[in-house]
Design an enzyme around this catalytic site. Structure first.
Site, PDB file in Angstrom:
ATOM      1  N   PRO A 183      11.778  27.109  39.626  1.00 51.77           N
ATOM      2  CA  PRO A 183      12.750  26.012  39.626  1.00 51.77           C
ATOM      3  C   PRO A 183      12.290  24.854  38.735  1.00 51.77           C
ATOM      4  CG  PRO A 183      11.795  26.334  41.834  1.00 51.77           C
ATOM      5  CD  PRO A 183      11.250  27.414  40.957  1.00 51.77           C
ATOM      6  N   VAL A 184      13.252  24.277  38.004  1.00 55.29           N
ATOM      7  CA  VAL A 184      12.936  23.216  37.033  1.00 55.29           C
ATOM      8  C   VAL A 184      12.753  21.876  37.751  1.00 55.29           C
ATOM      9  CG1 VAL A 184      13.854  21.964  35.026  1.00 55.29           C
ATOM     10  CG2 VAL A 184      14.229  24.410  35.224  1.00 55.29           C
ATOM     11  N   ASP A 218      -1.682  21.224  35.230  1.00 54.71           N
ATOM     12  CA  ASP A 218      -0.642  22.268  35.201  1.00 54.71           C
ATOM     13  C   ASP A 218      -0.964  23.338  34.160  1.00 54.71           C
ATOM     14  OD1 ASP A 218       0.655  20.746  37.067  1.00 54.71           O
ATOM     15  OD2 ASP A 218       2.602  20.810  36.065  1.00 54.71           O
TER      16      ASP A 218
HETATM   17  O1  PMV Z   1       4.460  18.474  36.998  1.00 57.71           O
HETATM   18  P1  PMV Z   1       4.317  18.457  38.476  1.00 57.71           P
HETATM   19  O2  PMV Z   1       5.463  17.849  39.175  1.00 57.71           O
HETATM   20  O3  PMV Z   1       3.897  19.748  39.010  1.00 57.71           O
HETATM   21  O4  PMV Z   1       3.121  17.408  38.826  1.00 57.71           O
HETATM   22  C1  PMV Z   1       1.898  17.463  38.212  1.00 57.71           C
HETATM   23  C2  PMV Z   1       0.891  16.716  38.992  1.00 57.71           C
HETATM   24  C3  PMV Z   1       0.739  15.212  38.762  1.00 57.71           C
HETATM   25  O5  PMV Z   1      -0.555  14.910  39.274  1.00 57.71           O
HETATM   26  C4  PMV Z   1       1.780  14.428  39.537  1.00 57.71           C
HETATM   27  C5  PMV Z   1       0.818  14.819  37.305  1.00 57.71           C
HETATM   28  C6  PMV Z   1      -0.343  15.281  36.456  1.00 57.71           C
HETATM   29  O6  PMV Z   1      -0.236  15.175  35.227  1.00 57.71           O
HETATM   30  O7  PMV Z   1      -1.384  15.704  36.985  1.00 57.71           O
END
Ligand code: PMV
Length: 313
Positions: free
Chosen positions: A101-102, A152
């Site tokens: 999911p986006v 990520d």
């Molecule tokens: O992109 P997301 O929603 O999975 O969030 C990543 C995690 C954060 O710590 C909120 C942002 C980051 O760059 O680490």
């Protein structure tokens, strides 16, 4: 040249999101049931260097050069071209699809980047090593929000549970046994940039309060790591609850996330928290191996729009 396909998984952050942007450690794991897929199709009748991109989910069906220069898909292709360093490339069509999911905290953008970079570099004859795939995907992540920690792209490219700290080499996390995690979607999409940007403003206005919250999260992450090293998986539950409370204090949760977190706990989860950017998107609950379905059903009956029961190894 035959067509070539690469995929990349979604991800969850078990502990430490947001604080990780400010140099604290975090723990994340891939989620293999949902994946981004990039299919590279040779187009021998088209002129060299033409890259056509088809991504129905985001309404893209055009030449790469017609996309905005800052469009993530265009940037990803250009980064691959720059990394390979050749002048001419056989024309291709890229077909992009994803079951992640986006804008929901499961890393959909990073997964598309990783799959695209892998597929295209392999198709053009020079598959890039995982550290370079991750580094290029990180460059694309910067377009999504200005200050990504890099967690990520790392967990998705390496496809293994990791302890991540900005600027440090990645540490693969050995789990003492499988973890069963239920992922519940609020159905609310919320770009990570929003929560990250608001938190940055709040931190700038009152750094002491937020630094203390990030330090508290850092201690939770260390405690979670120790629990994993000791093989004490149920001990992770209360740590997840504490982590969620600190994310609420940071202002990145929302009523719907808090509600699903409570529902999961009442249905027998050992602990639960939001996962990812917050303000919507997904929450996660740690459960006993046989309790996944019951917690998933409870979440669905109280407003979750989708659930995934996953095993992290
Ligand atoms: O992109 P997301 O929603 O999975 O969030 C990543 C995690 C954060 O710590 C909120 C942002 C980051 O760059 O680490």
């Amino acid at each position: 040249m035959p067509a070539f396909t690469a995929t990349a998984p979604g991800k969850i952050i078990l502990f430490g999101e947001h604080a990780v942007v400010y140099g604290r450690p975090a723990i994340a794991a891939p989620v293999g049931q949902v994946r981004a897929r990039v299919n590279v199709i040779p187009e021998p009748m088209r002129p060299d260097n033409q890259v056509h991109i088809v991504a129905p989910a985001v309404g893209v069906d055009e030449q790469m050069t017609d996309l905005h220069p800052e469009a993530p898909l265009r940037r990803a292709v250009e980064l691959v071209q720059a990394a390979l360093g050749a002048k001419r490339y056989p024309a291709v069509t890229l077909r992009i699809s994803s079951t992640i999911p986006v804008a929901s905290g499961l890393g959909s953008g990073a997964a598309v980047s990783v799959a695209l970079i892998r597929a295209l570099s392999a198709f053009w004859g020079m598959p890039l090593p995982v550290e370079q795939v991750s580094a290029l995907a990180y460059e694309v992540e910067k377009l999504h929000h200005g200050t990504p920690s890099g967690i990520d792209n790392t967990v998705i490219a390496y496809e293994t549970p990791v302890v991540f700290r900005r600027g440090r080499t990645i540490e693969r996390l050995q789990l003492p046994g499988p973890l069963t995690v239920v992922i519940g979607n609020t159905g609310i999409t919320s770009p990570t940039a929003l929560a990250v940007g608001d938190l940055r403003k709040a931190w700038q206005a009152g750094p002491e309060r937020y630094e203390a919250l990030f330090d508290a999260v850092s201690q939770i992450v260390q405690a979670a790591r120790t629990a994993l090293e000791n093989g004490d998986i149920p001990a992770l539950g209360p740590l997840m609850d504490e982590n969620h409370a600190r994310l609420v204090d940071m202002g990145v949760s929302c009523t719907e996330l808090d509600c699903l977190v409570d529902v999961a706990r009442q249905a027998g989860a050992w602990g639960a928290k939001l996962s990812g950017g917050g303000r919507g998107g997904n929450m996660i609950a740690l459960v006993g191996a046989s309790d996944g379905e019951a917690v998933a059903q409870a979440l669905l009956s109280k407003g979750a729009t989708a659930v995934i029961v996953t095993t992290i190894r």
